[in-house]
Scaffold this motif. Structure first.
Motif, PDB file in Angstrom:
ATOM      1  N   ARG A   1     -18.446   1.363   5.512  1.00  0.00           N
ATOM      2  CA  ARG A   1     -17.535   1.973   4.552  1.00  0.00           C
ATOM      3  C   ARG A   1     -16.123   2.167   5.100  1.00  0.00           C
ATOM      4  N   PHE A   2     -15.701   1.276   5.995  1.00  0.00           N
ATOM      5  CA  PHE A   2     -14.368   1.337   6.572  1.00  0.00           C
ATOM      6  C   PHE A   2     -13.681  -0.011   6.461  1.00  0.00           C
ATOM      7  N   ALA A   3     -12.353   0.023   6.419  1.00  0.00           N
ATOM      8  CA  ALA A   3     -11.544  -1.181   6.565  1.00  0.00           C
ATOM      9  C   ALA A   3     -11.253  -1.310   8.057  1.00  0.00           C
ATOM     10  N   HIS A   4     -11.366  -2.515   8.595  1.00  0.00           N
ATOM     11  CA  HIS A   4     -11.200  -2.737  10.025  1.00  0.00           C
ATOM     12  C   HIS A   4      -9.982  -3.607  10.304  1.00  0.00           C
ATOM     13  N   TYR A   5      -9.437  -3.477  11.519  1.00  0.00           N
ATOM     14  CA  TYR A   5      -8.321  -4.310  11.954  1.00  0.00           C
ATOM     15  C   TYR A   5      -8.847  -5.589  12.590  1.00  0.00           C
ATOM     16  N   VAL A   6      -8.323  -6.737  12.098  1.00  0.00           N
ATOM     17  CA  VAL A   6      -8.729  -8.058  12.579  1.00  0.00           C
ATOM     18  C   VAL A   6      -7.465  -8.918  12.655  1.00  0.00           C
TER      19      VAL A   6
ATOM     20  N   LYS B   1      -9.863  -0.535  -0.621  1.00  0.00           N
ATOM     21  CA  LYS B   1     -10.752   0.445  -1.249  1.00  0.00           C
ATOM     22  C   LYS B   1     -11.427   1.366  -0.229  1.00  0.00           C
ATOM     23  N   TYR B   2     -11.167   1.153   1.075  1.00  0.00           N
ATOM     24  CA  TYR B   2     -11.862   1.885   2.118  1.00  0.00           C
ATOM     25  C   TYR B   2     -10.876   2.500   3.096  1.00  0.00           C
TER      26      TYR B   2
ATOM     27  N   ASP C   1      -5.006  -6.674  11.352  1.00  0.00           N
ATOM     28  CA  ASP C   1      -4.793  -6.580   9.923  1.00  0.00           C
ATOM     29  C   ASP C   1      -6.037  -5.947   9.347  1.00  0.00           C
ATOM     30  N   LYS C   2      -5.873  -5.176   8.304  1.00  0.00           N
ATOM     31  CA  LYS C   2      -7.037  -4.532   7.695  1.00  0.00           C
ATOM     32  C   LYS C   2      -7.882  -5.581   6.995  1.00  0.00           C
ATOM     33  N   LYS C   3      -9.181  -5.424   7.133  1.00  0.00           N
ATOM     34  CA  LYS C   3     -10.128  -6.264   6.397  1.00  0.00           C
ATOM     35  C   LYS C   3     -11.421  -5.531   6.282  1.00  0.00           C
TER      36      LYS C   3
END
Length: 96
Positions: free
Chosen positions: A31-36, A67-68, A94-96
């Motif tokens: 349930r998180f947006a991650h940096y990639v 959304k996260y 970058d968020k993903k």
């Protein structure tokens, strides 16, 4: 020596590489947006290969990261990276 046994030092072998654990579940860690890295996101979108976030999570992106909330571990790592000599844009994620 038996004819069924290969001779030592000859023949071929199979190199087995570990397969990354790709997340498909819907647990709290999902349930998180991650940096990639941006180039990794583009490659994943084109060929479906898994990406690795700064926090170490491996998955195939498929949801809208807006959304996260941002993963706290990714955010901490991203902020500790510093500017790296640029103008502060594109510090490696970058968020993903």
């Amino acid at each position: 020596m038996s004819t069924l046994e290969p001779e030592r030092g000859t023949g071929t072998g199979t190199l087995v590489e570990p397969t990354p654990q790709v997340s498909h579940g819907d647990g709290d860690h999902e349930r998180f947006a991650h940096y990639v890295q941006k180039d990794k996101i583009m490659a994943s979108a084109l060929d479906g290969t898994p990406v690795v976030a700064l926090c170490g999570k491996v998955w195939v992106p498929g949801r809208d990261p807006k959304k996260y909330p941002v993963c706290p571990m990714c955010k901490e790592i991203y902020e500790s990276m510093g500017s790296g000599g640029d103008d502060g844009k594109g510090k490696g994620g970058d968020k993903k």
